[in-house]
Design a protein around this motif. Structure first.
Motif, PDB file in Angstrom:
ATOM      1  N   GLY A 200       0.810  -1.256   0.098  1.00 29.73           N
ATOM      2  CA  GLY A 200       0.001   0.027  -0.137  1.00 29.73           C
ATOM      3  C   GLY A 200       0.994   1.329  -0.112  1.00 29.73           C
ATOM      4  N   SER A 201       1.906   1.513   0.864  1.00 32.05           N
ATOM      5  CA  SER A 201       2.449   2.464   1.024  1.00 32.05           C
ATOM      6  C   SER A 201       3.528   2.831  -0.264  1.00 32.05           C
ATOM      7  CB  SER A 201       3.463   2.372   2.230  1.00 32.05           C
ATOM      8  OG  SER A 201       4.386   1.526   2.117  1.00 32.05           O
ATOM      9  N   GLN A 202       4.062   1.574  -0.685  1.00 32.17           N
ATOM     10  CA  GLN A 202       5.061   1.810  -2.035  1.00 32.17           C
ATOM     11  C   GLN A 202       4.088   2.062  -3.150  1.00 32.17           C
ATOM     12  OE1 GLN A 202       8.099   2.166  -2.133  1.00 32.17           O
ATOM     13  NE2 GLN A 202       8.775   1.210  -0.056  1.00 32.17           N
ATOM     14  N   GLY A 203       2.991   1.591  -3.132  1.00 31.70           N
ATOM     15  CA  GLY A 203       1.988   1.657  -4.367  1.00 31.70           C
ATOM     16  C   GLY A 203       1.657   3.317  -4.647  1.00 31.70           C
ATOM     17  N   VAL A 204       1.208   4.248  -3.391  1.00 30.46           N
ATOM     18  CA  VAL A 204       0.771   5.455  -3.404  1.00 30.46           C
ATOM     19  C   VAL A 204       1.951   6.043  -3.425  1.00 30.46           C
ATOM     20  CG1 VAL A 204      -1.366   4.937  -1.967  1.00 30.46           C
ATOM     21  CG2 VAL A 204       0.798   5.524  -0.774  1.00 30.46           C
ATOM     22  N   GLY A 205       3.134   5.962  -3.004  1.00 26.24           N
ATOM     23  CA  GLY A 205       4.457   6.447  -3.281  1.00 26.24           C
ATOM     24  C   GLY A 205       4.971   6.779  -4.478  1.00 26.24           C
ATOM     25  N   PHE A 206       4.708   5.544  -5.654  1.00 26.70           N
ATOM     26  CA  PHE A 206       4.894   5.469  -6.724  1.00 26.70           C
ATOM     27  C   PHE A 206       4.180   6.337  -7.631  1.00 26.70           C
ATOM     28  CE2 PHE A 206       3.965   3.552 -11.013  1.00 26.70           C
ATOM     29  CZ  PHE A 206       5.031   4.000 -11.511  1.00 26.70           C
ATOM     30  N   ILE A 207       2.779   6.419  -7.300  1.00 22.70           N
ATOM     31  CA  ILE A 207       1.783   7.338  -7.981  1.00 22.70           C
ATOM     32  C   ILE A 207       2.238   8.653  -7.749  1.00 22.70           C
ATOM     33  CG2 ILE A 207      -0.661   7.904  -8.010  1.00 22.70           C
ATOM     34  CD1 ILE A 207      -1.242   5.363  -7.325  1.00 22.70           C
ATOM     35  N   ALA A 208       2.456   9.119  -6.595  1.00 28.34           N
ATOM     36  CA  ALA A 208       2.915  10.551  -5.816  1.00 28.34           C
ATOM     37  C   ALA A 208       4.199  11.062  -6.985  1.00 28.34           C
ATOM     38  CB  ALA A 208       3.171  10.680  -4.520  1.00 28.34           C
ATOM     39  N   ALA A 209       5.111   9.953  -6.917  1.00 29.97           N
ATOM     40  CA  ALA A 209       6.270  10.200  -7.520  1.00 29.97           C
ATOM     41  C   ALA A 209       6.226  10.545  -9.059  1.00 29.97           C
ATOM     42  CB  ALA A 209       7.295   9.142  -7.328  1.00 29.97           C
ATOM     43  N   LEU A 210       5.343   9.486  -9.705  1.00 29.24           N
ATOM     44  CA  LEU A 210       5.086   9.656 -11.171  1.00 29.24           C
ATOM     45  C   LEU A 210       4.043  11.048 -11.515  1.00 29.24           C
ATOM     46  CD1 LEU A 210       5.363   8.318 -13.805  1.00 29.24           C
ATOM     47  CD2 LEU A 210       3.062   7.129 -13.436  1.00 29.24           C
ATOM     48  N   ILE A 211       3.385  11.497 -10.521  1.00 27.78           N
ATOM     49  CA  ILE A 211       2.462  12.775 -10.786  1.00 27.78           C
ATOM     50  C   ILE A 211       3.639  13.805 -10.913  1.00 27.78           C
ATOM     51  CG2 ILE A 211       0.690  14.208  -9.877  1.00 27.78           C
ATOM     52  CD1 ILE A 211      -0.779  11.439  -9.037  1.00 27.78           C
ATOM     53  N   TYR A 212       4.371  13.833  -9.600  1.00 29.80           N
ATOM     54  CA  TYR A 212       5.366  15.141  -9.589  1.00 29.80           C
ATOM     55  C   TYR A 212       6.169  15.113 -10.928  1.00 29.80           C
ATOM     56  CZ  TYR A 212       9.210  17.823  -8.256  1.00 29.80           C
ATOM     57  OH  TYR A 212      10.004  18.930  -8.028  1.00 29.80           O
ATOM     58  N   PHE A 213       6.676  13.742 -11.386  1.00 27.93           N
ATOM     59  CA  PHE A 213       7.491  13.839 -12.479  1.00 27.93           C
ATOM     60  C   PHE A 213       7.087  14.237 -13.575  1.00 27.93           C
ATOM     61  CE2 PHE A 213       9.554  11.396 -15.770  1.00 27.93           C
ATOM     62  CZ  PHE A 213      10.992  11.947 -15.681  1.00 27.93           C
ATOM     63  N   LEU A 214       5.855  13.979 -13.841  1.00 26.31           N
ATOM     64  CA  LEU A 214       5.321  14.385 -15.103  1.00 26.31           C
ATOM     65  C   LEU A 214       4.912  15.815 -15.150  1.00 26.31           C
ATOM     66  CD1 LEU A 214       2.817  11.118 -15.638  1.00 26.31           C
ATOM     67  CD2 LEU A 214       4.973  11.709 -16.960  1.00 26.31           C
ATOM     68  N   LYS A 215       4.559  16.321 -14.128  1.00 28.04           N
ATOM     69  CA  LYS A 215       4.039  17.823 -13.970  1.00 28.04           C
ATOM     70  C   LYS A 215       5.067  18.707 -13.713  1.00 28.04           C
ATOM     71  CE  LYS A 215      -0.730  17.260 -12.479  1.00 28.04           C
ATOM     72  NZ  LYS A 215      -1.798  17.457 -11.645  1.00 28.04           N
ATOM     73  N   LYS A 216       6.309  18.171 -12.793  1.00 24.89           N
ATOM     74  CA  LYS A 216       7.191  19.517 -12.615  1.00 24.89           C
ATOM     75  C   LYS A 216       8.456  18.917 -12.776  1.00 24.89           C
ATOM     76  CE  LYS A 216       4.195  21.483  -9.698  1.00 24.89           C
ATOM     77  NZ  LYS A 216       3.701  22.654  -9.950  1.00 24.89           N
ATOM     78  N   SER A 217       9.197  18.132 -13.341  1.00 26.53           N
ATOM     79  CA  SER A 217      10.362  17.671 -13.328  1.00 26.53           C
ATOM     80  C   SER A 217      10.714  18.378 -14.660  1.00 26.53           C
ATOM     81  CB  SER A 217      10.590  16.315 -13.896  1.00 26.53           C
ATOM     82  OG  SER A 217      11.885  15.833 -14.116  1.00 26.53           O
TER      83      SER A 217
END
Length: 449
Positions: A200-217
């Motif tokens: 659960g924690s790694q799953g939501v963490g990956f989603i958060a990382a992916l959203i940040y990466f796509l929008k802000k990187s």
């Protein structure tokens, strides 16, 4: 040699990386602490042997494999002011990371019982550990992909986002641990609850990382670079990633084999070593954090062909790592028993005694680990992963493994001798890394002066 601006730049990149590493380590520590208090030495052994195998695979193939290759090439491209090249390496690296992660997780899922049995897990420990591993493999996939994204972000000097993602994952994980292991709100699930909390924690963490990466990187994934792969760029990443992976494999697998040797010597020895390793792991984080910074900063300066500044950054990173890890040396010398008591029931007196001795000895290897980690990372940032590989092969397989096998398997000595061997290993490793770094970067500095 070190000026205020250099120290500030190093700290700006290093401290978030240190914080990120500490978050993940604290998460592992609290896992062992909670599961140790829940199920005693049997639970510690079951989760411990599974975690050793899973973490070794993640580190070998992703954290110091593909991720190092991505960070090194992205940072050197940024230093050379070639943004499109950075995007291309990020895109190819993401694809390679995805392929590697899927393949590794499938192997771990299919052969988990065989791997655990070969590792020395038997009876109830084998059954519990296998059930834990089957579920935790899903978390491993999300963890690997989050590491790939973080390596791209670090490549252009962004270590704050990976740190915040780590904080988020850790908070979610600990909340789920308490709820699922001990049965708050939901039924008590014990070790299975720990595995589900990881997913659960790694799953939501990956989603958060992916959203940040796509929008802000700043560095982006471009699908054109994936659809029209340049074999030369793929080869570049692999030629750096494979030796880096092999270096960690040389160390990680030798450590894993040593763990198997210790496990065969009995549950008390294994549990003592596992608890001491878990506590000591928090001290590695400054070395890892400053090492990450060294890879990025050296990569950028090598891209600029500013080798003098690359050396200056490396020494600043090494100094920071030694000072912070030196603090942990003092803590391990002064209060090992207090720390060990947090992880195991007071009735396990023999385990507490042995683990405390191991931790006390571990205090003497902290400065060497700091120096070795930073100078190895700096070499990789400069594009040299072969030298750290050779050194790690030599110290892990010629010094560490044979001596531990001799002392523990043949002479049947106490597990504390394992820790004296690692003190010797890290001392030699640090000296060799420093000498090789000076030869490589010192020569380049003189050439471009």
């Amino acid at each position: 040699m070190l000026n205020k601006s250099t120290i500030k730049e190093v700290l700006d990149i290093s401290l978030p990386a240190v914080g990120e590493s500490i978050c993940y380590t604290l998460m592992s520590i609290f896992d062992i602490m909670m599961i140790g208090n829940y199920g005693g030495s049997t639970a510690v052994n079951a989760v411990g042997i599974s975690s050793e195998i899973l973490n070794t695979c993640v580190n070998i193939f992703i954290v110091v494999g593909i991720s190092i290759g991505i960070t090194s090439f992205v940072s050197r491209s940024i230093g050379a002011q070639k943004k499109s090249s950075a995007d291309e390496y990020a895109s190819i690296g993401f694809l390679l990371g995805f392929i590697f992660s899927i393949f590794i997780c499938c192997i771990l899922f299919k052969f988990s019982r065989n791997i655990l049995f070969w590792a020395g897990a038997k009876g109830n420990v084998l059954n519990v550990s296998n059930n834990f591993t089957k579920i935790a493999v899903v978390a491993v996939f999300f963890n690997m992909m989050t590491n790939v994204i973080n390596s791209i972000l670090r490549g252009y000097g962004n270590t704050y986002a990976p740190f915040l993602i780590a904080v988020f994952i850790t908070v979610v994980k600990l909340l789920l641990d308490v709820i699922l292991i001990f049965g708050i709100i939901v039924p008590e699930l014990g070790i299975i609850g720990l595995a589900i909390a990881s997913v659960g924690s790694q799953g939501v963490g990956f989603i958060a990382a992916l959203i940040y990466f796509l929008k802000k990187s700043y560095v982006k994934i471009r699908f054109k670079y994936i659809f029209y792969l340049k074999i030369s760029k793929v080869k570049n990443i692999l030629l750096l990633s494979i030796p880096s992976s092999m270096e960690d494999a040389a160390f990680g697998l030798s450590k894993l084999l040593c763990t198997f040797i210790i496990m065969h010597s009995g549950n008390i020895a294994f549990a003592s070593n596992q608890i001491a390793n878990t506590i000591e792991s928090i001290s590695f984080m400054p070395g890892m954090g400053f090492g990450m910074a060294a890879t990025t900063l050296v990569g950028i300066k090598v891209g600029e062909k500013n080798y003098k500044k690359a050396r200056e950054y490396t020494y600043a990173c090494a100094l920071g790592a030694v000072l912070m890890m030196g603090f942990f040396s003092i803590v391990f010398l002064v209060m090992p028993g207090i720390l060990v008591n947090l992880f195991i029931d007071e009735g396990e007196k023999r385990i507490i005694y042995l683990a405390s001795l191991c931790l006390f000895i571990g205090a003497f290897e902290q400065p060497s680990i700091a120096i070795s980690t930073v100078f190895a990372s700096a070499l990789k940032g400069a594009g040299d992963a072969k030298t750290p590989l050779v050194i790690s092969l030599a110290t892990s397989w010629i010094i560490r493994l044979p001596l531990i096998f001799y002392f523990i398997h043949f002479l049947k000595l106490s597990v504390i001798y394992v820790w004296w061997v690692t003190v010797i290993q890290w001392g030699i490793d640090a000296i060799l890394m420093f000498i090789c770094f000076e030869k490589k970067l010192g020569a380049k500095n003189r050439l471009y002066q």
